[in-house]
Write a protein that holds these residues in place. Structure first.
Motif: not given
Length: 692
Positions: A118-121, A306-327
């Motif tokens: 656990t973290a402290a702040s 002390r009361k430490y509250e943390r919230d996060k949102d993480f969103a990710q679109f992942n792309y890849h194809d047979e032609n070598g493009y990805s990201g």
């Protein structure tokens, strides 16, 4: 035949040293010559192992990495020190989150302030690679998730992870700022299992999990809770009192409780595109109390809570194809909020009215990272670009105080070329620049890397690597206003970016039953960004500053699949991390001073047969010191982290497991500056899981 192989390997090493010399600065000549004898030793060892390599090359403990080169490569073809941890290996530790599970990695120093990591702040738990305190870049599927160089691995449950790839050494050429110590890439599962789990343990532990999938959609929810674990920190020993005396005055932190809620959803849109969303909330409560050496009239009293509250949102679109493009496109928001009251001053006197404290900060980053890969019979070429928008806001007493933003642009590439059937070279480079920062605080950096790999045979290789790293100062490090109540960090707008040099020689061997690795490394970082503790009226404040860092060492590890039931692993590291402050301010250490520890030993043993499975893991740090920011380091006893996990499966759908941490019930200091944060006493959790 063996003699010819050694001759070729010697020739390859001399060639690689020449390439490194051309790529680096003048002082690289001295370093490479220093390492030459070690390189020849590794080559000789590889030659002596050749006879036993004929058993086979299929290594079934994860031989492929995508993190080291940004595309799939066999570990033997990578010129860096790597470690790949599978989902099964993570589960075998019995831990409920990734921070605890990775504490048993090779060559890492563990740092924590509370139970279960656990973290402290903003004082977060850390996995420290090669002695670089804030040099670990954490990614999810290749996307950085650090917030102002911090990360919260303790909020990541294990059931969503396919594997974790760890790259030691500077990884900034391929992944940008922050990767001065190493990279941890968390690769998530595309399809989650249908299962439920419930666990109960001492110290008020509760752990509940559920995950399910329906076609291309999966989701998981994880709830974890800890209760009161008592007084876990102490200002003894310290720079002023390295040995406890009758005149010493002690303050201690009490860990009251912690709760975490984590939700994860994945969706496969088509064969080329998938989506991941993660929402996490965590809350923990602390009290700072007067203890021994203080007057009896207020001994045990709370100075502040002390009361430490943390919230996060993480969103990710992942792309890849047979032609070598990805990201991927990504969005990463992290909010930290602090509530509490001050009841007494530093001398113990009651305040007329408890002073309320409320602070909040928002860290936001979003952007993209795309690349194109061209593959040929003897060479691979990669070219990519990335953009990230950084936003930082902080608040005090309900009023927004600061609002900063900037753009970070990068262009990167690598060229992987087979010189012969046994030799290859990898050249990599990245150009990074920022725009839009306040007060003309924009930066640019070019970094490069050269790696040379020689295969002794199809089971083993040797390599040489020389590269650079860099770190951009964060907004908090530059602008944090420590004059406000409850804010302890004071920024410096004149901070310089960190720049590192990294050199490594290594040997790797893989068979169907074993893996061996040896690496010799040296690294130097100019203007490493850290904090120094204030004095007088600023005794509770921390000032941002630049310092120099250096380390060199030797890492060795082996994993042996003894038979179909037993697998064991051991790793050993000797290193010598040191820092020196670039300042003449009173109290600053403008001399090389030791930090962390010189000797790391970790080991793991797993057993599985029929309905039973067991795993024992340990990490030992010795010859260690505590390193105050304004006083000379002093000796500290070793720590020994241990975990035992036992599992019984009465049928194919059910599992019953018992996990015991700190099985020797040691009171070890898992902090490394000038305070004592105790490891949690022996603790256990009993879990039942059902798959449907």
């Amino acid at each position: 035949m063996m003699g010819n192989m050694r001759t070729e390997a010697h020739s390859a090493f001399f060639s690689s040293l020449f390439l490194c010399q051309k790529a680096g600065r003048k002082r690289m000549n001295r370093k490479i010559r220093t390492y030459l004898l070690m390189g020849l030793f590794l080559t000789a060892v590889g030659g002596m192992e050749q006879a036993s390599a004929a058993e086979g090359q299929v290594y079934d403990l994860a031989p492929v990495t995508v993190t080291a080169t940004r595309y799939a490569s066999k570990d033997l073809n990578v010129g860096e020190s790597t470690q790949i941890v599978t989902s099964e290996q993570l589960q075998q530790t019995g831990q409920t989150n990734l921070q605890q599970a990775l504490s048993f990695l090779d060559s890492v120093v563990y740092n924590s302030m509370g139970s279960n990591g656990t973290a402290a702040s903003s004082m977060t738990s850390k996995i420290i690679i090669r002695g670089v305190e804030d040099g670990t870049l954490v990614m999810i599927n290749g996307t950085p998730v650090n917030w102002r160089r911090k990360y919260n691995l303790e909020d990541i449950p294990l059931e969503s992870i396919e594997k974790v790839e760890v790259i030691r050494g500077g990884g900034a050429v391929l992944y940008g700022s922050q990767a001065t110590g190493g990279v941890i890439n968390i690769i998530t599962k595309k399809k989650l299992p249908n299962q439920v789990q419930a666990g109960l343990g001492n110290y008020g532990q509760q752990d509940y999990k559920v995950s399910a999938n329906a076609g291309d959609f999966s989701f998981a929810y994880h709830y974890n809770k800890w209760g009161d674990t008592g007084l876990i920190s102490s200002t003894w020993p310290s720079a002023d009192y390295p040995v406890r005396t009758k005149t010493s005055k002690e303050m201690r932190m009490r860990f009251k409780k912690a709760e975490k809620n984590d939700f994860l959803a994945t969706y496969k849109i088509n064969d080329s595109l998938d989506f991941l969303y993660n929402h996490d909330e965590s809350t923990n409560n602390w009290e700072y109390t007067f203890q021994r050496g203080t007057p009896l009239s207020y001994r045990g009293a709370v100075r502040y809570d002390r009361k430490y509250e943390r919230d996060k949102d993480f969103a990710q679109f992942n792309y890849h194809d047979e032609n070598g493009y990805s990201g991927h496109f990504y969005y990463n928001r992290n909010t930290l909020e602090t509530h509490g009251h001050d009841y007494r001053d530093s001398k113990g006197s009651l305040l007329e009215t408890p002073s309320a404290v409320w602070n909040k900060e928002k860290n936001l980053s979003y952007g993209y990272d795309f690349q194109k890969l061209w593959t040929g019979q003897k060479q691979t070429f990669l070219l990519g670009t990335s953009w990230e928008k950084n936003d930082y806001k902080d608040y005090s007493e309900g009023i927004q105080k600061n609002d900063y933003s900037r753009n970070i642009f990068s262009v990167f590439g690598s060229w992987d070329r087979d010189l012969t059937d046994l030799d290859k070279i990898i050249l990599s480079a990245r150009e990074t620049w920022t725009t839009g920062a306040a007060e003309d605080k924009n930066f640019n950096n070019f970094s490069g890397q050269v790696q040379y790999i020689h295969k002794l045979d199809h089971d083993q290789s040797i390599y040489a690597s020389a590269g650079q790293s860099f770190v951009l100062p964060t907004f908090s490090e530059m602008y944090s206003d420590g004059t406000r109540a409850g804010v302890n960090l004071i920024g410096d707008s004149n901070l310089k970016p960190e720049k590192g040099q990294h050199y490594e020689l290594g040997w790797k061997k893989e068979t169907d039953k074993a893996q061996y690795k040896v690496a010799l490394f040296e690294e130097r970082i100019k203007d490493n960004i850290t904090y120094s503790k204030g004095s007088g009226n600023y005794a509770d404040k921390w000032f941002a500053r630049n310092e120099d860092f250096k380390n060199h060492g030797l890492e060795a590890s082996m994993t042996i699949k003894q038979n179909e039931h037993v697998t064991w692993h051991t790793g050993i590291t000797w290193q010598n991390p040191k820092t020196k402050v670039n300042s003449d301010k009173p109290g600053d250490k403008n001399y090389w001073d030791r930090t962390y520890g010189r000797f790391i030993l970790n080991a793991g043993l797993s057993y599985q047969k029929d309905k039973w499975a067991a795993a024992l893991n340990a990490n030992y740090l010795a010859d260690r010191v505590l390193s105050p920011t304004t006083a000379h380091s002093f000796d500290e006893k070793p720590y020994l982290l241990t975990a035992l996990n036992l599992k019984y499966s009465p049928n194919k759908n059910s599992d019953i497991s018992l996990t015991v941490n700190n099985i020797l019930n040691r009171d070890d200091n898992i902090n490394h500056t000038s305070s004592h944060y105790s490891s949690t006493p022996i603790n256990w959790i009993l879990t039942y899981g059902y798959k449907f």
